[in-house]
Each structure stands twice: as C-alpha cells, then as structure tokens.
Design an enzyme around this catalytic site. Structure first.
Site, PDB file in Angstrom:
ATOM      1  N   HIS A 137       0.833  -1.207   0.000  1.00 47.62           N
ATOM      2  CA  HIS A 137       0.000   0.000   0.000  1.00 47.62           C
ATOM      3  C   HIS A 137       0.872   1.264   0.000  1.00 47.62           C
ATOM      4  CE1 HIS A 137      -3.516   2.482   1.187  1.00 47.62           C
ATOM      5  NE2 HIS A 137      -2.606   3.166   1.869  1.00 47.62           N
ATOM      6  N   GLU A 138       1.874   1.274   0.852  1.00 49.80           N
ATOM      7  CA  GLU A 138       2.735   2.457   0.965  1.00 49.80           C
ATOM      8  C   GLU A 138       3.599   2.655  -0.286  1.00 49.80           C
ATOM      9  OE1 GLU A 138       2.687   4.774   3.426  1.00 49.80           O
ATOM     10  OE2 GLU A 138       0.970   3.705   4.209  1.00 49.80           O
ATOM     11  N   HIS A 141       1.604   4.341  -2.819  1.00 43.25           N
ATOM     12  CA  HIS A 141       1.569   5.808  -2.716  1.00 43.25           C
ATOM     13  C   HIS A 141       2.783   6.428  -3.418  1.00 43.25           C
ATOM     14  CE1 HIS A 141      -1.941   6.470  -0.245  1.00 43.25           C
ATOM     15  NE2 HIS A 141      -1.476   5.807   0.809  1.00 43.25           N
ATOM     16  N   GLU A 203      -6.132   6.648  -1.539  1.00 42.38           N
ATOM     17  CA  GLU A 203      -6.151   5.431  -0.716  1.00 42.38           C
ATOM     18  C   GLU A 203      -6.565   4.212  -1.559  1.00 42.38           C
ATOM     19  OE1 GLU A 203      -5.123   4.707   2.401  1.00 42.38           O
ATOM     20  OE2 GLU A 203      -4.258   6.685   2.204  1.00 42.38           O
TER      21      GLU A 203
HETATM   22 ZN   LIG Z   1      -2.508   5.156   2.468  1.00 37.71          ZN
END
Ligand SMILES: [Zn+2]
Length: 266
Positions: A137-138, A141, A203
């Site tokens: 997830h990171e 980003h 997100e």
């Molecule tokens: Zn996030």
C-alpha cells in the site's frame, strides 16, 4: 531546512551542472502521465525538489525517533520490503527500511523510498503477508506520486494556478519562496513529522497497487482484506495512528475485494 538563499543557490548549481552534463530537462509545471495509475496528474513540483524535501524529512525522522537495533525486526522488514519493491518496479529509488522503537501502530514511506515502520505495527502483523499489505500500500503511494500530487493540488488551490505558474516560471529564487509551503503540503515537514492523510481516491489507488505488488511478489493478496478488517476493529478500542489515516470502512473493503476478484487473485 536550509535558508531560502542557500536552497535557491543549490538548485541553481544543480541545474547548471545538470545542463552542462545534458541530464536535466527544464522542469515545466503542468500535467504528467503516470503509467502506474493510467491517468494524468497535476505536477507542480520537480523530482529534484521532491527528492530534496524527502531527504530532509528522512534525516529529521532519524533524529527524532529511536531506531530499533533488533536484527529480527529489521531483517523481516527488509526481506518483505525488498520483495515488494522488486514487484512494484520502483527500483530507481534508493530504498532504506528502518524499524523505530515505539509501540505506535504506524508506518510510512517517503517519496524517495525511505521506509519507517514502528515496532507497534510490526507486532500486530501475524504474517509476512500482513506486512506486505502495508508495504504494498505504501509503495503504491510512492508509485502513484500521491504526495507530490496532493501538494500540487493544494498549491494550486491556495495560490491560484495563474499566479503560481508565473511565480514558478519567472525565476528559481522566487520559486524557492514556496519551498516551505511545498514541504508542509507534502505532509512530511519537519514540524509535523508525520504523513498527512491522503484522499479517498489516493487510498483506493494505493490499495489496488498494493494488492498487485503483493501478488507479484508471491504474497497472498486475500490477506490484505483480513488485515484491513482487523485494523478497523482495533481502531474502535484504541487510537492507532495508522488506522486513523487509513479508515477501512465497508466500501473500501468491498472495493479491495472487487479488485482481487477482477485480477483473479482469489
Ligand atoms: Zn494510504
């Protein structure tokens, strides 16, 4: 942070060296295609500037937090991190994985590939698949260039696009006046020491990319769903920083499930 005059001086020097070597293209603020996302983004910050601010934030974090010197924790984070990064294709960053000695349930990644996980979040990750969930997830980003996009959007909103374009276009020294604003908008400023929450769109994008990176690196993407559900219930009992910036409500979980199905990971 270096003062304004030294920042603009540094930038000018870099630019001159880069131009002499033929490696630097003049930065033109505007929209840029992001192949990882398949969409175009407003980009008012150059890669060089982003790298400079990220390096500053990283140094600040290393000074502010206590680094955990436990090889079991560090090796685990590095092992999972390196696999996920390989799968993401974001290998052009100089990745570093550091565990901070704190019970805080939080983790973050800076746009320059510097990764901070707190002992507290690692302790609730029963499997490496859970770790890969947050790592994916990171890294999503980062691939999504989300902090630069968010900062660009905020700058545009605050200053007005035409004013901003003229300020950036006119000279390096005037651009340097906005450096502190950019740092704050990136959410990794010296003052805050935290990553600001991202938008819902960011997100969801990070979730989708993260799930893809999990699958690509041999982790089980279905465990991402389990992990986010566990995080949301945990948040009801005590405030976890990571859960507060990553609310995993029903629609988010449903969207993740839908992506996992569509990709055939389930
Ligand atoms: Zn996030």
């Amino acid at each position: 942070m270096p003062d304004k005059s030294s920042m603009s001086l540094m930038r000018r020097r870099e630019l001159i060296i880069g131009l002499a070597a033929g490696t630097v293209l003049p930065f033109v603020p505007g929209c840029a295609d992001n192949p990882a996302l398949g969409r175009s983004q407003l980009m008012l910050i150059s890669d060089g500037q982003l790298a400079q601010l990220s390096d500053q934030a990283w140094q600040d974090s290393l000074q502010r937090e206590r680094v955990l010197r436990d090889p079991a924790y560090t090796r685990r984070l590095q092992r999972v991190g390196e696999r996920v990064v390989q799968a993401s294709g974001q290998t052009h960053h100089n990745w570093e994985f550091v565990v901070f000695d704190s019970d805080t349930v939080n983790a973050w990644v800076l746009p320059n590939g510097k990764v901070g996980f707190y002992k507290g979040i690692l302790d609730i990750m029963a499997t490496d698949d859970h770790l890969a969930t947050v790592m994916g997830h990171e890294v999503g980003h980062v691939a999504g260039r989300h902090s630069a996009e968010r900062a660009s959007q905020q700058m545009a909103a605050q200053m007005g696009v035409s004013l901003l374009a003229s300020a950036i276009g006119s000279s390096n020294s005037q651009y340097a006046q906005y450096s502190n604003d950019i740092g704050a908008a990136l959410g990794m400023g010296v003052t805050y020491g935290i990553i600001l929450p991202y938008s819902r769109e960011h997100e969801y994008e990070a979730d989708r990319l993260g799930v893809d990176y999990m699958a690509g690196s041999g982790y089980d993407p279905r465990q991402a769903v389990d992990f986010w559900i566990a995080m949301s219930t945990m948040n009801e009992h005590h405030v976890a920083e990571f859960a507060s910036t990553h609310p995993s409500d029903e629609s988010r979980i449903a969207e993740m499930r839908r992506h996992i199905q569509a990709r055939g990971y389930a």
